[in-house]
Design an enzyme around this catalytic site. Structure first.
Site, PDB file in Angstrom:
ATOM      1  N   ARG A  72       1.011  -1.144  -0.059  1.00 33.39           N
ATOM      2  CA  ARG A  72      -0.298  -0.384  -0.018  1.00 33.39           C
ATOM      3  C   ARG A  72       0.732   1.182  -0.308  1.00 33.39           C
ATOM      4  O   ARG A  72       1.556   1.548   1.092  1.00 33.39           O
ATOM      5  CB  ARG A  72      -0.904  -0.485   0.921  1.00 33.39           C
ATOM      6  CG  ARG A  72      -2.351   0.632   1.083  1.00 33.39           C
ATOM      7  CD  ARG A  72      -3.196   1.389   2.823  1.00 33.39           C
ATOM      8  NE  ARG A  72      -2.010   1.748   3.802  1.00 33.39           N
ATOM      9  CZ  ARG A  72      -2.013   1.486   5.236  1.00 33.39           C
ATOM     10  NH1 ARG A  72      -2.341   0.356   5.491  1.00 33.39           N
ATOM     11  NH2 ARG A  72      -1.129   2.533   5.597  1.00 33.39           N
ATOM     12  N   HIS A 132      -2.818   4.337   4.530  1.00 27.42           N
ATOM     13  CA  HIS A 132      -4.513   3.262   4.720  1.00 27.42           C
ATOM     14  C   HIS A 132      -5.826   4.114   4.972  1.00 27.42           C
ATOM     15  O   HIS A 132      -6.316   4.164   3.760  1.00 27.42           O
ATOM     16  CB  HIS A 132      -4.530   2.928   6.221  1.00 27.42           C
ATOM     17  CG  HIS A 132      -6.630   2.683   6.597  1.00 27.42           C
ATOM     18  ND1 HIS A 132      -6.355   1.893   6.131  1.00 27.42           N
ATOM     19  CD2 HIS A 132      -7.243   3.299   7.657  1.00 27.42           C
ATOM     20  CE1 HIS A 132      -8.032   1.935   6.624  1.00 27.42           C
ATOM     21  NE2 HIS A 132      -8.016   2.459   7.354  1.00 27.42           N
ATOM     22  N   TYR A 181       4.550   4.387  11.465  1.00 29.55           N
ATOM     23  CA  TYR A 181       4.738   2.856  11.093  1.00 29.55           C
ATOM     24  C   TYR A 181       5.836   2.235  10.305  1.00 29.55           C
ATOM     25  O   TYR A 181       5.576   1.372  10.076  1.00 29.55           O
ATOM     26  CB  TYR A 181       3.733   2.508  11.598  1.00 29.55           C
ATOM     27  CG  TYR A 181       2.618   2.630  10.239  1.00 29.55           C
ATOM     28  CD1 TYR A 181       2.943   1.912   9.518  1.00 29.55           C
ATOM     29  CD2 TYR A 181       1.543   3.421  10.368  1.00 29.55           C
ATOM     30  CE1 TYR A 181       2.061   2.192   8.646  1.00 29.55           C
ATOM     31  CE2 TYR A 181       0.850   3.780   9.652  1.00 29.55           C
ATOM     32  CZ  TYR A 181       0.408   3.036   8.685  1.00 29.55           C
ATOM     33  OH  TYR A 181      -0.329   3.394   7.516  1.00 29.55           O
TER      34      TYR A 181
END
Lengths: 383, 337
Positions: free
Chosen positions: A274, A278, A287
């Site tokens: 990805r 998100h 992260y």
């Protein structure tokens, strides 16, 4: 007392298997290959179908543009939220392309692109994310189940639908999409188990894009790969490079063929990434590092195919430009559609709860009607 | 002058379990889209034998033993209904249905709404519920409050043999998902009933006055109906003439029948096994107060299970609303401050 000293732990108790026990199948043919299957950039690319690959290319370019437009609409406040599939377009497009008209697609909330690639109107596909209705489209029109926000809960639906179609003697395959995080959910397990026991014509496509919001795969599962999970249910697990659309198309087609011919379900893990956060509500820098993202950008699904096709003389500048033009046309239409204010009737809130409205809902609808009339009256006075 | 002998409908004692079984048999025979599914519903005929013989008569494809997984059972039923079947799902015991709540609340109850009416889900979910059978933990919950709080679900519960048949037929015929709550302690209750000529009963959404009276109204459903009828008989000795209303359907709720009764009697007690706080009785009492305030001679009272986890079997008799507790509550309706 050690474990070895416990009653029943001795080898003498294990000398014979219990009655009527035997392994049902040899697990070996079900096991995934250790490396993700690839076609582009390998000798296997010699057998590519030029026409199919040019279609794939145009769809990928359109898909990337769709992602960019939807993200832009989020920034403009036209969409409440958009879960991007930049970097995952090959998975989304291949999933839509391998299905026949009578087949069904069961997308997750991230899979609007797959739904659009299957033919759902791009504006209708974004109704959920714009916020004017919860999904809202008629699933039967394109045989696309409503985009599912709860994780993995759409997978048992795919199994049930495929099972029902087979009971009726219809030639229908269901393809259900889920992310890596979704494989931890109970519904994933139950769907896989039901599908295998019923030998339902279902294909499970797991897009392993590295993260469930912020949680990396290593904290999601201790399995060697997600594809390994299939073996425990008694169905083949396949590991494939999710950025290689030729490989995706081949592996998905093979699974759809197996399902259609009565061979039962398959689970496919597509290894992808990805590239974007998100959603627009997420800060991916908290992260993961830039280096990782850059490495995956170098393995871009569109570039992989473009490189292969141009090197083989199957795609030229004109072809690339055609794909871009078609994508721009789609984006312009999407902008126009999304910039038009949706026409909403608040009374629809009560229209689709039950086949026959209950007294309670009639009473509440009357209350809202009165409030709307009063507001309209006030506006009329003010002008 | 000739006379025509009219034969009365042949009735014989039948149990609620037999009536439920017959309802599924008849529905399956009439409509090939009706499929029964769940854990143990096939060869075993269900742990309560409610599906006895269906697999034999209609084949395992129509009456299917599923893997033991409630979310999977209900989730698969969603997909089957999406394809045009009419699944009848058995959740073996009340508390066993909880793993399926995500499917129930996020999908079953909302599919019609999410698709603007394009995709209704005609699923009947049979849930044996309630206590009084000496069952161990997780086998006796009264879970109706969860269901009635979820828009999109129809919730019905029969208390008689006739209703077991009639309401189950109506539920299977409904184009909306129906939670069909079976009071398991009434499974073996008997009535004169003929499967060949089942009595026509009102459909979903209609309450019935099971006993007329003038002193007060007992409003109840499912397993508490026989208890209320017994209490009403006992109350005659105290000089109380109690009316008993059987709701039959919690959603939709037949407010008119309840309101009409309470306006006649001026006093009301709601009786159910599930806990009182946030239970169906709280809603019913509120509605009665809103609509019958000037007719009421006393506050609307409730007799419910305690607000505790369902007790162990040796203590359940202290928890379940019984005749004495109902009579004590009726006595409080004298309401002299």
């Amino acid at each position: 007392m050690t474990v070895q000293e416990l009653p029943g732990a001795g080898a003498s108790h294990r000398s014979t298997p219990p009655p009527a026990w035997r392994p049902r199948t040899d697990a070996a043919p079900l096991l995934p290959d250790p490396e993700p299957y690839r076609v582009l950039g390998t000798p296997a690319a010699d057998r590519l179908d030029p026409e199919l690959m040019r279609r794939c290319y145009a769809e990928l370019v359109r898909g990337r543009r769709y992602n960019a437009q939807a993200t832009a609409l989020t920034r403009q406040g036209r969409l409440a939220v958009y879960p991007s599939t930049v970097g995952q377009e090959a998975c989304e497009i291949a999933a839509a392309m391998v299905l026949e008209e009578q087949d069904w697609l069961f997308p997750s909330y991230r899979d609007t692109l797959a739904a659009v690639a299957r033919g759902l109107d791009p504006v209708e596909a974004l109704t959920l994310l714009r916020g004017d209705w919860h999904t809202g489209y008629d699933p039967r029109e394109r045989r696309i189940a409503p985009l599912s926000t709860p994780l993995a809960t759409q997978l048992p639906h795919a199994v049930g639908l495929a099972h029902a179609a087979r009971l009726r003697g219809d030639d229908v395959v269901a393809l259900a999409m889920v992310g890596d995080g979704g494989t931890s959910e109970g519904d994933f397990h139950e769907a896989m188990n039901f599908a295998a026991v019923w030998q339902a014509p279902v294909v499970f496509l797991v897009q392993n894009n590295g993260f469930a919001i912020s949680v990396p795969l290593a904290k999601q599962t201790a399995a060697p790969t997600l594809a390994h999970k299939a073996v425990g249910y008694g169905m083949p697990g396949r590991l494939v490079d999710g950025n290689d659309i030729a490989a995706m198309h081949e592996v998905l087609s093979e699974a759809v063929r197996r399902a259609r011919s009565g061979g039962g379900p398959t689970m496919i893990e597509a290894v992808t990434y990805r590239i974007e956060a998100h959603t627009n509500a997420d800060d991916a820098t908290r992260y993961r590092g830039d280096a990782e993202v850059e490495a995956w950008k170098a393995h871009d699904p569109i570039e992989l195919l473009e490189r292969e096709l141009t090197a083989r003389g199957l795609l030229d500048e004109a072809g690339i430009q055609d794909a871009k033009d078609a994508a721009e046309a789609m984006a312009a239409a999407l902008r126009d559609g999304m910039n038009a204010e949706p026409v909403l009737d608040p009374m629809d809130l009560f229209a689709h709860v039950y086949a026959e409205q209950t007294d309670r809902l009639r009473e509440q609808a009357a209350m809202l009607r009165a409030e709307l009339d009063a507001a309209e009256h006030e506006e009329g006075d003010g002008s | 002058m000739t006379t025509v002998a009219v034969k009365p409908a042949i009735t014989k004692p039948a149990t609620m379990a037999q009536a439920l079984n017959r309802a599924m048999r008849d529905a399956m025979a009439e409509d090939p889209a009706v499929h029964v599914m769940g854990e143990d519903v096939g060869a075993l005929g269900g742990v309560f034998r409610i599906t006895d013989g269906l697999a034999k008569e209609f084949g395992e494809d129509r009456c299917t033993d599923t893997p033991l997984a409630e979310a999977g059972i209900l989730g698969a039923a969603v997909g089957m209904a999406m394809y045009g079947l009419r699944p009848v799902v058995e959740m073996q015991f009340d508390a066993f249905a909880y793993p399926a709540f995500e499917q129930l609340i996020s999908h079953v109850a909302k599919m019609r709404n999410r698709t603007r009416g394009a995709m209704p889900l005609p699923i009947t979910i049979r849930v044996p519920y309630g206590g009084g059978i000496g069952g161990v933990e997780h086998h006796c919950d009264s879970s109706e409050a969860y269901y009635v709080a979820t828009p999109g679900l129809t919730v019905v519960t029969p208390a008689t043999v006739e209703d077991a048949y009639g309401l189950l037929r109506a539920s299977i015929a409904s184009d909306d998902p129906v939670i069909f709550l079976e009071p398991k302690r009434l499974y073996w209750s008997k009535a004169d009933w003929s499967p060949e000529a089942p009595a026509a009963v009102p459909g979903i959404g209609k309450a019935l006055v099971r006993r007329t009276g003038t002193s007060a109204t007992l409003i109840t459903y499912g397993p508490s109906l026989p208890v209320c009828l017994e209490a009403a008989e006992a109350a005659r000795e105290e000089g109380w003439d109690l009316e008993v209303v059987d709701l039959r359907s919690l959603v939709p709720f037949d407010e008119e029948t309840v309101v009409a009764s309470v306006r006649r009697t001026g006093r009301a007690v709601v009786v159910h096994e599930s806990g009182g706080f946030g239970g169906p009785g709280a809603e019913i009492a509120a509605r009665i107060t809103e609509r019958c305030f000037h007719h009421l001679e006393a506050p609307v009272l409730r007799v419910t299970g305690f607000d505790i986890p369902y007790p162990p079997p040796m203590l359940e008799k202290h928890h379940l609303p019984g005749v004495d507790r109902i009579l004590d509550t009726v006595a409080r309706l004298q309401w002299e401050n």
